[in-house]
Structure formats: structure tokens, C-alpha cells
Design a protein around this motif. Structure first.
Motif, mmCIF file in Angstrom:
data_model
loop_
_atom_site.group_PDB
_atom_site.id
_atom_site.type_symbol
_atom_site.label_atom_id
_atom_site.label_comp_id
_atom_site.label_asym_id
_atom_site.label_seq_id
_atom_site.Cartn_x
_atom_site.Cartn_y
_atom_site.Cartn_z
ATOM 1 N N THR A 89 0.827 -1.212 0.000
ATOM 2 C CA THR A 89 0.000 0.000 0.000
ATOM 3 C C THR A 89 0.862 1.264 0.000
ATOM 4 O O THR A 89 0.424 2.325 -0.464
ATOM 5 C CB THR A 89 -0.907 -0.001 1.247
ATOM 6 N N GLU A 202 -8.449 7.528 2.806
ATOM 7 C CA GLU A 202 -9.287 6.508 2.171
ATOM 8 C C GLU A 202 -10.071 7.089 1.002
ATOM 9 O O GLU A 202 -10.141 6.476 -0.079
ATOM 10 C CB GLU A 202 -10.245 5.898 3.201
ATOM 11 N N SER A 206 -9.175 6.107 -2.930
ATOM 12 C CA SER A 206 -10.267 5.430 -3.645
ATOM 13 C C SER A 206 -10.671 6.183 -4.908
ATOM 14 O O SER A 206 -10.806 5.592 -5.987
ATOM 15 C CB SER A 206 -11.485 5.270 -2.727
ATOM 16 N N ASN A 219 -10.214 -2.311 -2.269
ATOM 17 C CA ASN A 219 -10.694 -1.358 -1.269
ATOM 18 C C ASN A 219 -9.524 -0.901 -0.413
ATOM 19 O O ASN A 219 -8.395 -1.393 -0.567
ATOM 20 C CB ASN A 219 -11.824 -1.965 -0.427
ATOM 21 N N VAL A 220 -9.790 0.031 0.489
ATOM 22 C CA VAL A 220 -8.697 0.742 1.152
ATOM 23 C C VAL A 220 -8.715 0.615 2.666
ATOM 24 O O VAL A 220 -8.074 1.400 3.355
ATOM 25 C CB VAL A 220 -8.726 2.241 0.768
ATOM 26 N N ARG A 221 -9.390 -0.387 3.188
ATOM 27 C CA ARG A 221 -9.505 -0.504 4.643
ATOM 28 C C ARG A 221 -9.119 -1.901 5.124
ATOM 29 O O ARG A 221 -9.625 -2.897 4.615
ATOM 30 C CB ARG A 221 -10.930 -0.202 5.107
ATOM 31 N N ASP A 251 -8.293 0.244 11.275
ATOM 32 C CA ASP A 251 -8.069 1.149 10.145
ATOM 33 C C ASP A 251 -7.130 2.304 10.475
ATOM 34 O O ASP A 251 -6.966 3.219 9.665
ATOM 35 C CB ASP A 251 -9.414 1.699 9.659
ATOM 36 N N ASN A 254 -4.239 2.520 7.773
ATOM 37 C CA ASN A 254 -4.522 2.219 6.371
ATOM 38 C C ASN A 254 -3.498 2.834 5.415
ATOM 39 O O ASN A 254 -3.127 2.196 4.423
ATOM 40 C CB ASN A 254 -5.932 2.692 5.995
#
Length: 525
Positions: A89, A202, A206, A219-221, A251, A254
Motif C-alpha cells: 500500500t 481513504e 479510492s 478497497n482501502v480498509r 483502520d 490504512n
């Protein structure tokens, strides 16, 4: 053929190419034994499921799944099955900052406090000088994994409180003098993105990255890993047996590791990086300058000698760029990263000169699996001499396990089993405080000492006497695999002066940075 006729033929060929462009070349195929090799790696290293993507010359060679999402259940992994990509990430966060640089909202080498006036590090000089670039390149002076206990295992602290507490963490080295991997400064990078864009990390990643790239399944979580659907279950070896474990669901960080993705989406991401920011439709997500920044080495990393079985992996140069590691392999520049979360480990590797990218996502904690597969694929495209990477990594793994067992056996044999605690057990009970973590309680319950980290429910365990004034915290959640020594130091009058901790096993994840804690008794009211 005369020189004149050869020149004429060459001219005609050039004209023909200009009028009738050459057909796009089919990218070289994957290794012919790829499926069998992946299956063998999975069996050798006990990995239930793998998501694999290969891209070459701007085309997807393969994007597919292997194995099952969960041991004991038949549902297969496919190209859309999501895995936590963990620290892969980080380059998404770096890319997000690059977009803001292009919009003149931030500068790579401007101080962080220009955008977050409240931000502080331990040293006022570092607070003043730390730049946006410094957030990404692991040279702040913090030690390996410093501050991770603020969020790992999941804690009650929110993101801003974690950021606030960084000011109390003592540096391990001087500023910009050494490489030491950290996660918490990527959290600060997320705060910078929110402060200057008006969107949370986030929301920004996204809408400004995933949607533009077409990574529609991702997804981002972290917490989304527990939401069900087509997602791989994380697995780990717990007390000798590989089994499903609970996904990491906090989270807070993240920006350092929260994305869940799959083979199809990661193939799109890797092709974007190899194109230097060009999207599939020819438009740009980010500029060529941003692409250069992302992959330019900033912080040198130590170069050691790998085990003899892995000698080919020794680089000539090695360092960290912006969310990416940059080194060489068999004479080619490689841009890569790994990711690790409980039950998910992964590798993304690119060879820009060859327009080659490999993604291996797994749902078991075996770096040997993703590396043996990755280098088998890269060697195929390089035309390198055959290497049985599965056999090589298996030997290294087994030897390391033997060495770890020897160290643990030696520690056990050196233990003074006749020793007793200096104080009655009730004298060790009380509240202890670390400047950056906060409070830790020790209580006497049913004749045994119990330790509880106030903000981290999973860090609750029994204190078993080891020797003298050292105990071992045996965490009730055995999935942590992070038992820790707890050592009390006494004042001359027999009162407790301080408490230090460190992991029992060298195999404990570095994010359990117990060694950074310095606990002092909190006076009773």
C-alpha cells in the motif's frame, strides 16, 4: 546486393513501417511449468491460496488464483479474490502525495509542519526539518517498527492520537543517518493528504487512484478483510499448525498497509507504474516526474551476504525510494516491495527495463513461497540459469528454524530455575506508564499476575515467572505469537524502579516493539 540496393530496401522498409505500423507483439509467455511450480511452492510452504499476476510489455500474461480461500473449504481462489496487500500500500500513499505535488498543494522537500503545524517529533530539530519526503523513506531516526504498539495489535487510539504520541518516542539514531523501517510516519503522510486535500486518505486513494486505474474490486480498509465476499481468509502457523486466523481489522494505519486487492487489479497497477503514470486510455494519472521520484533511491539500505543458497540475490546497490525498494538483480534494476499482515504476505516486483511485473499475494505467512515463485518467473524472462528456488528457500527456512530452536534451548538451559521473585507477587501489581504508549496494568488474580495494556485488548496475558525478577507474558490470544519477557528493576529500598520488555523469540514480528517501552510505576492515589 549492392550498397545502393541495400539502402533502397532499407528506405522502403522504413516507409512501409510508417504507413503500416507493425502489429503489436504477443508478450513472451509465462514459464511453461508455472502452474506446477506454484502448486509445489504452496505444498512445500503450506500456503492455502495464492493470487498471481504477470505483466510483460504492457500486456497481462496471466492473472489467476491458485488453491482455496480457506483451509477445509472448497471455494477456490480466483483472479478477483481479495488479499491484504499490507505494505505494498505504501507506494499508493506516495503516489497520492505525488498528485498533490503536481497540484502545487505540497512540496516534496517542504517541512511537514508547514501542513500539520501541530506535528512534533522527540527532537525539536527533527520536528522543524522533517519533510514530506522524509515521511516515506525510513530515515527519521526512529528505530525499526518504533511506535507500532500504538496500533498493532488493534488499539483504542485513533489516528490523530497515535500521531500526537510520536513526540514521546526517543530516536534510535540521528536524523537521516540510517535506514530503519517504520509504519507510523506513513500515518502522518495520510494526515498530510487529508489536511491539504480535504479528503481522508481513504477517500483520496479510492477516488483519485483506484477508480482512475480501474481497480474496481479493491478497497482501502484493513477492516474490509472481515466483511466477507470473495476474500481470502488469512492463515498462520499457530503452535505448529497452519490454520485460519482473525484478520487484522484496525483502520488506524490504512495509509501504511490498508489496501485489499487481487491479481486483476494489481496487474493494472503494475502496468501503470511500468508506463510511468500513463493510464490504459493514454491519459496520465501522474507525471513522468512523479514516476521518477517514486523510483529514485533516497535512503541507502545495508547490503549483507545472503545464505549460500540465495547468493544470486545479493545486490550491488540497495535502497529505499518513495514507497518502493530499489536494487539490482542479475544486472537489472528492480523496483519492488513486500507486504506483511497477520495471515497475509505478498510481493510486488518490477523490472522497468524489461517492462516486466510480477505480483504474488498469499494467505499464509510464508515469504519463502512468494519469493520462490517471483524469482522463478523473473529468471524465466531473464533467461537465467535454472535455480530451484523452492529447494533453496526450503533449506534456508529449515536451517533458520533449527537456529531459532537452538537459541531458545540455550536460553532455557541458562535459566536459573531455583531463583524466586525478590518480592511477594502482590508487590509487582500496579499501574505502569510508558511516555509514548500510555498505561499498562498488572494485577494479582487468583494467585497469578496478569498484565493488561490499557489501550490494546489483545495484549492481555498471564505473567509466568522465568527467573529472578523476570517474568514471561503469555498472551491469551495465541494468534499473536509474541510472548515477551517482562523484567522488573528494583530500587535500593525494594520498591520497583522500572520495567522493561522484549520479545522472547527472534521470530516475533518487529511491530511488537516491546523493547522500546520504559515503564515506570504510577504512584497510587
Amino acid at each position: 546486393m549492392t550498397r545502393h540496393s541495400r539502402s533502397l530496401l532499407a528506405s522502403l522498409f522504413i516507409i512501409a513501417v510508417a504507413v503500416f505500423p507493425l502489429a503489436s507483439q504477443t508478450p513472451p509467455g509465462a514459464p511453461p511449468d508455472l502452474d506446477a511450480y506454484v502448486q509445489r511452492a504452496m505444498k512445500t510452504f503450506e500456503v492455502p491460496g495464492i493470487s498471481l499476476a504477470i505483466v510483460k510489455d504492457d500486456a497481462v500474461v496471466t492473472a489467476k488464483g491458485y488453491g482455496v480461500r480457506k483451509i477445509g473449504e472448497p471455494t477456490p481462489v480466483d483472479a478477483k479474490t481479495l488479499f491484504g496487500i499490507a505494505s505494498n500500500t505504501k507506494v499508493f500513499t506516495a503516489t497520492a502525495l505525488g498528485l498533490l505535488v503536481e497540484e502545487n498543494k505540497i512540496k516534496w522537500d517542504a517541512p511537514v509542519i508547514q501542513y500539520l503545524p501541530w506535528f512534533q517529533m522527540w527532537d525539536p530539530f527533527v520536528t522543524r526539518e522533517l519533510t514530506v519526503r522524509d515521511l516515506l523513506v525510513h530515515r527519521s531516526g526512529l528505530g525499526l517498527g518504533a511506535g507500532d504498539l500504538l496500533w498493532w495489535p488493534p488499539s483504542a487510539y485513533d489516528r490523530k492520537e497515535i500521531a500526537r504520541r510520536l513526540r514521546y518516542i526517543r530516536p534510535a539514531t540521528s536524523f537521516r543517518s540510517a535506514y530503519a523501517y517504520d509504519n507510523v510516519l506513513y500515518l502522518i503522510a495520510g494526515e498530510v493528504i487529508e489536511a491539504v486535500s480535504g479528503q481522508s486518505w481513504e477517500e483520496f486513494v479510492s477516488s483519485r487512484i483506484l477508480a482512475k486505474v480501474g481497480m474496481m474490486s479493491s478497497n482501502v480498509r484493513h477492516s474490509a478483510a472481515a466483511a466477507g465476499g470473495n476474500i481470502a481468509t488469512p492463515h498462520a502457523r499457530i503452535e505448529g499448525v497452519v490454520r485460519p486466523i482473525a484478520p487484522f481489522d484496525s483502520d488506524n494505519t490504512n495509509p501504511a498497509g490498508g489496501i485489499n486487492s487481487n491479481a486483476e487489479d494489481m496487474a493494472k497497477w503494475v502496468m501503470l507504474q511500468l508506463r510511468g503514470g500513463l493510464l490504459a486510455d493514454g491519459s496520465r494519472l501522474f507525471s513522468s516526474d512523479t514516476a521518477r521520484q517514486l523510483a529514485t533511491l533516497v535512503t541507502p539500505m545495508p547490503i549483507g551476504n545472503p545464505p549460500p543458497e540465495l547468493a544470486a540475490l545479493r545486490p550491488n546497490f540497495n535502497g529505499y525510494a518513495l514507497g518502493l525498494q530499489v536494487r539490482d538483480y542479475r544486472g537489472r534494476k528492480v523496483v519492488a516491495h513486500t507486504g506483511g499482515l497477520p495471515g497475509y504476505v505478498s510481493r510486488v516486483l518490477m523490472v522497468p527495463e524489461m517492462k516486466l511485473g510480477v505480483v504474488v499475494l498469499t494467505n499464509q505467512e510464508s515469504g519463502e513461497a512468494f519469493d520462490s515463485i517471483t524469482y522463478h518467473i523473473v529468471d524465466h524472462y531473464l533467461g537465467a540459469p535454472p535455480t530451484d528456488w523452492i529447494e533453496a528457500y526450503s533449506k534456508v527456512r529449515n536451517r533458520r528454524a533449527e537456529e531459532t530452536a537452538t537459541v531458545e534451548k540455550k536460553a532455557a538451559s541458562a535459566r536459573d530455575t531455583s531463583s524466586r521473585p525478590s518480592l511477594p507477587l502482590e508487590r509487582y501489581a500496579g499501574t505502569y506508564r510508558d511516555a509514548w504508549y500510555g498505561d499498562i496494568a498488572i494485577a494479582l488474580e487468583n494467585g497469578r499476575l496478569v498484565i493488561r495494556f490499557a489501550q490494546t485488548p489483545d495484549l492481555t496475558g498471564d505473567l509466568e515467572h522465568w527467573q529472578h525478577d523476570t517474568f514471561i507474558a503469555r498472551w491469551k490470544n495465541r494468534e499473536l505469537r509474541a510472548d515477551a519477557y517482562v523484567t522488573f528493576a528494583l530500587n535500593p529500598d525494594g520498591s520497583i524502579d522500572q520495567v522493561k520488555m522484549r520479545a522472547v523469540s527472534a521470530e516475533t514480528d518487529f511491530s511488537f516493539d516491546f523493547q522500546d517501552l520504559l515503564l515506570r510505576p504510577v504512584p497510587r492515589p
